[in-house]
Design a protein around this motif. Structure first.
Motif, PDB file in Angstrom:
ATOM      1  N   TYR A  23       0.834  -1.206   0.000  1.00 23.98           N
ATOM      2  CA  TYR A  23       0.000   0.000   0.000  1.00 23.98           C
ATOM      3  C   TYR A  23       0.870   1.257   0.000  1.00 23.98           C
ATOM      4  O   TYR A  23       0.585   2.231  -0.685  1.00 23.98           O
ATOM      5  N   LEU A  24       1.943   1.206   0.783  1.00 29.41           N
ATOM      6  CA  LEU A  24       2.833   2.374   0.889  1.00 29.41           C
ATOM      7  C   LEU A  24       3.880   2.390  -0.232  1.00 29.41           C
ATOM      8  O   LEU A  24       4.707   3.309  -0.287  1.00 29.41           O
ATOM      9  N   VAL A  75       3.799   3.022   8.723  1.00 29.52           N
ATOM     10  CA  VAL A  75       3.017   4.212   8.327  1.00 29.52           C
ATOM     11  C   VAL A  75       3.547   5.446   9.051  1.00 29.52           C
ATOM     12  O   VAL A  75       3.679   6.518   8.454  1.00 29.52           O
ATOM     13  N   TYR A  78       7.091   6.109   7.321  1.00 28.73           N
ATOM     14  CA  TYR A  78       7.209   6.318   5.871  1.00 28.73           C
ATOM     15  C   TYR A  78       5.927   6.814   5.201  1.00 28.73           C
ATOM     16  O   TYR A  78       5.940   7.118   4.018  1.00 28.73           O
ATOM     17  N   GLY A  79       4.830   6.859   5.938  1.00 31.82           N
ATOM     18  CA  GLY A  79       3.568   7.247   5.282  1.00 31.82           C
ATOM     19  C   GLY A  79       2.890   8.374   6.018  1.00 31.82           C
ATOM     20  O   GLY A  79       1.691   8.323   6.251  1.00 31.82           O
ATOM     21  N   ASN A  82      -0.827   9.348   6.325  1.00 31.49           N
ATOM     22  CA  ASN A  82      -1.561   8.439   5.447  1.00 31.49           C
ATOM     23  C   ASN A  82      -2.857   8.032   6.157  1.00 31.49           C
ATOM     24  O   ASN A  82      -2.824   7.707   7.340  1.00 31.49           O
TER      25      ASN A  82
END
Ligand SMILES: N[C@@H](CCC(=O)N[C@@H](CS)C(=O)NCC(=O)O)C(=O)O
Length: 214
Positions: A23-24, A75, A78-79, A82
Motif C-alpha cells: 500500500y505504501l 506508516v 514512511y507514510g 496516510n
C-alpha cells in the motif's frame, strides 16, 4: 533506508505486513522463513528475535517484530498522515483497538485452530477452538457498522484483520446469512489491489497446506 522482512506468505501476520508495504509502495527484500523447517529457531534468528515469530522487519539496524507494531511503524515513519493510520488521536485509538482485537482475539483463535493440525498431526479443529472462532465472528459482525472495521476509511486495522479473517474462513467458513456485515466487508477487502497482490497467493498456499493435513 534498506527494508527487509523475514516472511512466510502462508502466515497471516506476514501477509498483513506485505499488504501495508505494498500500500505504501515501499521497496522491501523478503527473506523466506520456513517454520516447518524451524528456520525461526536458529541461533542467528533467536539473537534478533528471542520470541521467534514472523514477521520480523529489519530497517537498517532497527529490528522489530509483531505485525501490528510493524504496520504502525511503517506508516508512522514512511507514510506520514496516510489515512491508513491517521494522527487524529480518536481515529488512531479506534484503529489501535481493532489492531489489539486482531492480536488478542482473531489471531489466537486462528493459531489455536491451525497449529494442532499443521504441526501436531491432529485431524480436525477442536470444538472449543471453533467456539472461539464463532465468538470472534460475532464480535466482528457487531464492529462492522460502517464500511471499514474502524469507520468510514480503510485503515491498517482492515489489512491486519482481513489477513486473519480470510484464514479463519478456511478453518470455519463464514456463514453469509448470519454475518452479512462481515460478508460485505470481506468482499470490499478482496477488491483491494493490495489484497489481490499480497494476501491471495499466501492465503491459497495456507489453504492448500491446511487442507492437506486434514
Ligand atoms: N502477534 C504476532 C504473531 C506472530 C506469529 O505467531 N507468527 C507465527 C506464524 S503465523 C509464528 O511466528 N510462529 C512461530 C513461533 O511462534 O514460534 C504478530 O502479529 O506478528
Amino acid at each position: 533506508m534498506v527494508l527487509s522482512m523475514y516472511n512466510s506468505d502462508q502466515s497471516p501476520p506476514c501477509r498483513a505486513c506485505q499488504m501495508v508495504l505494498a500500500y505504501l509502495k515501499l521497496p522491501v527484500k523478503y527473506i523466506a522463513v520456513d517454520t516447518l523447517k524451524k528456520d525461526h529457531l536458529t541461533e542467528e534468528y533467536l539473537k534478533m528475535n528471542p520470541q521467534h515469530t514472523i514477521p520480523m522487519l529489519v530497517d537498517d539496524d532497527f529490528i522489530l517484530w509483531d505485525s501490528h507494531a510493524i504496520a504502525s511503524y511503517l506508516v508512522t515513519k514512511y507514510g506520514k498522515d496516510n489515512p491508513l493510520y491517521p494522527s487524529d488521536p480518536k481515529k488512531r485509538a479506534v484503529i489501535d483497538q481493532r489492531l489489539h482485537f486482531d492480536s488478542g482475539i482473531l489471531f489466537p483463535a486462528l493459531r489455536g485452530a491451525f497449529e494442532p493440525i499443521i504441526y501436531f498431526g491432529e485431524k480436525k479443529p477442536r470444538p472449543e477452538v471453533l467456539e472461539k472462532i464463532s465468538s470472534a465472528y460475532d464480535f466482528m459482525e457487531k464492529f462492522l457498522t460502517k464500511a471499514w472495521i474502524a469507520g468510514d476509511e480503510l485503515s491498517l486495522a482492515d489489512l491486519c484483520c482481513v489477513a486473519s479473517m480470510s484464514s479463519l474462513n478456511v478453518v470455519m467458513p463464514i456463514d453469509t446469512k448470519k454475518y452479512p456485515n462481515i460478508t460485505a466487508w470481506m468482499k470490499r477487502c478482496s477488491e483491494l489491489d493490495v489484497y489481490k497482490k499480497s494476501n491471495v497467493p499466501g492465503l491459497t498456499a495456507f489453504k492448500t497446506l491446511y487442507e492437506s493435513k486434514l
